[in-house]
Design an enzyme around this catalytic site. Structure first.
Site, mmCIF file in Angstrom:
data_model
loop_
_atom_site.group_PDB
_atom_site.id
_atom_site.type_symbol
_atom_site.label_atom_id
_atom_site.label_comp_id
_atom_site.label_asym_id
_atom_site.label_seq_id
_atom_site.Cartn_x
_atom_site.Cartn_y
_atom_site.Cartn_z
ATOM 1 C CG ASP A 167 -15.957 -4.913 7.967
ATOM 2 O OD1 ASP A 167 -16.703 -4.114 7.365
ATOM 3 O OD2 ASP A 167 -16.380 -5.751 8.788
ATOM 4 C CE LYS A 192 -24.478 -2.610 10.153
ATOM 5 N NZ LYS A 192 -23.349 -3.478 9.905
ATOM 6 C CD1 TRP A 215 -19.191 -5.833 13.564
ATOM 7 C CD2 TRP A 215 -19.875 -7.722 12.583
ATOM 8 N NE1 TRP A 215 -20.559 -5.888 13.659
ATOM 9 C CE2 TRP A 215 -20.999 -7.030 13.066
ATOM 10 C CE3 TRP A 215 -20.072 -8.944 11.938
ATOM 11 C CZ2 TRP A 215 -22.313 -7.511 12.928
ATOM 12 C CZ3 TRP A 215 -21.361 -9.436 11.794
ATOM 13 C CH2 TRP A 215 -22.465 -8.730 12.271
HETATM 14 C C1 LIG Z 1 -22.947 -4.980 10.177
HETATM 15 C C2 LIG Z 1 -21.508 -5.291 10.045
HETATM 16 C C3 LIG Z 1 -21.057 -6.471 9.425
HETATM 17 C C4 LIG Z 1 -22.002 -7.534 8.924
HETATM 18 O O1 LIG Z 1 -22.537 -7.153 7.732
HETATM 19 P P1 LIG Z 1 -23.521 -8.122 6.911
HETATM 20 O O2 LIG Z 1 -23.730 -7.332 5.679
HETATM 21 O O3 LIG Z 1 -24.733 -8.302 7.749
HETATM 22 O O4 LIG Z 1 -22.816 -9.399 6.678
HETATM 23 C C5 LIG Z 1 -19.701 -6.650 9.303
HETATM 24 N N1 LIG Z 1 -18.822 -5.741 9.750
HETATM 25 C C6 LIG Z 1 -19.220 -4.609 10.357
HETATM 26 C C7 LIG Z 1 -18.198 -3.636 10.830
HETATM 27 C C8 LIG Z 1 -20.578 -4.359 10.525
HETATM 28 O O5 LIG Z 1 -20.980 -3.222 11.118
#
Ligand SMILES: *Cc1c(COP(=O)(O)O)cnc(C)c1O
Length: 357
Positions: A166, A190, A99
């Site tokens: 993030d 999540k 990511w």
């Molecule tokens: C799942 C995830 C993403 C991607 O998220 P989307 O909403 O599918 O774009 C980005 N960063 C992390 C840390 C993730 O766990």
């Protein structure tokens, strides 16, 4: 048989959130209409998004001067939207997984990227330390929890420049000092809501400082001004997010979420560390994620991995297969995960050990 949901994302939500969401799908607020078929401008939905925003701020402790936005496009869109709005010439990124790497790739479209450190050399199985963040960059970006590899950074790195993070996969699982950040974002699927909504916490006075032309929909200012209602927002996921935030608050807030996360992680890592046949993939306990707990079989038992996956599935474990880049197993233990499910997984591991050691 009871299912234990260890899916990595979209993933487990509190049962009452799912039940309340289901009720609103059939009849929203006794209106005789489904939440799926009302206007997002309806006063009852305005009340929902207002409460979701207010609870988000209250539960996370978002200070004055920040906006909380509910957008579409996932965390993946934020990989480009953040640099588009904040990168003037140069930014620093910490590379701790896929990511982070994707965020770096997008930032390079808008300026120079300094990769301050990377753990790519060993399949991202540790958190780099001792790196320096240059002071001549516009911001520093990192990923707090590496969902695929099972590492987590719970301390805000010391930074001479504004910080962007993030927090897709560990938001609301531990207290965060939001004042240390310029921007926090994540996909909600999540820890907060069903897929479809992205949260962005942004410091208002940091927006609007770049010279480039930003398309209206990709400009944070548009959504700050529009209260996340510039266009039709993801109505149903926002409703569920509001319910999850009510649930977190009722349980005792992020402090209680953290206590539960530590309890779950101690139980599962304890079983992995003491196992005759399993071993953890993250050696340093300080780097281990409380959200995504990864483990494999010791070399001499490696060929038993498919057997354990089958065994665990037969015992009601869902989503415990590791990401294809790491292999082995990954138990994602997000906020709504009950300790009993982790105990059930541990019991299952012990049963399997007794059969094979
Ligand atoms: C799942 C995830 C993403 C991607 O998220 P989307 O909403 O599918 O774009 C980005 N960063 C992390 C840390 C993730 O766990």
């Amino acid at each position: 048989m009871k299912k234990h949901n260890f899916n990595a994302g979209p993933s487990i939500l509190p049962r009452e959130v799912i039940e309340e969401t289901a009720k609103a799908v059939l009849d929203f607020n006794g209106s005789g209409l489904s939440i799926l078929e009302i206007s997002h401008r309806h006063k009852d939905f305005q009340a929902v998004i207002d409460e979701a925003e207010a609870l988000f701020k209250e539960v996370l402790g978002v200070p004055e001067g920040y906006s909380v936005l509910f957008l579409g496009g996932g965390a993946s869109l934020q990989f480009c939207m953040a640099p588009m709005n904040f990168l003037k010439t140069k930014a620093a990124y910490l590379n701790t997984g896929v990511w982070s790497k994707k965020a770096i790739k997008e930032a390079k479209n808008f300026g120079e990227v300094v990769e301050v450190a990377s753990s790519a050399d060993t399949t991202y199985n540790y958190i780099p330390r001792g790196y320096t963040i240059p002071s001549d960059v516009d911001y520093f970006h990192y990923t707090s929890n590496n969902t695929i590899y099972g590492t987590e950074i719970r301390q805000v790195p010391d930074s001479p420049v504004p910080v962007i993070c993030d927090m897709s996969s560990d938001i609301f699982s531990t207290p965060v000092d939001v004042s240390k950040y310029m921007c926090i974002y994540g996909g909600a699927q999540k820890n907060l809501a069903p897929a479809g909504v992205t949260f962005v916490v942004v410091k208002n006075d940091c927006v609007g400082k770049v010279d480039r032309v930003i398309p209206t929909m990709l400009n944070y200012q548009t959504h700050i001004d529009g209260g996340s209602m510039f266009n039709t927002p993801p109505v149903l996921p926002i409703y569920s997010a509001m319910l999850t935030l009510r649930w977190i608050k009722k349980c005792g807030g992020v402090k209680e979420m953290e206590r539960r996360a530590i309890e779950r992680a101690n139980l599962l890592y304890g079983a992995i560390d003491n196992s005759p046949i399993f071993r953890p993939t993250i050696a340093n306990p300080a780097d281990r994620s409380r959200m995504n707990i990864c483990f494999v079989m010791k070399d001499e038992y490696k060929e038993l991995e498919p057997d354990f996956l089958k065994f665990a599935t037969e015992h009601g474990m869902v989503g415990v297969k590791g990401h294809r880049s790491v292999g082995g197993f990954r138990a994602s233990c997000y906020n709504a995960m009950p300790l009993e499910s982790v105990q059930a997984l541990v019991d299952c591991m012990h049963e399997f050990e007794d059969l094979h050691k």
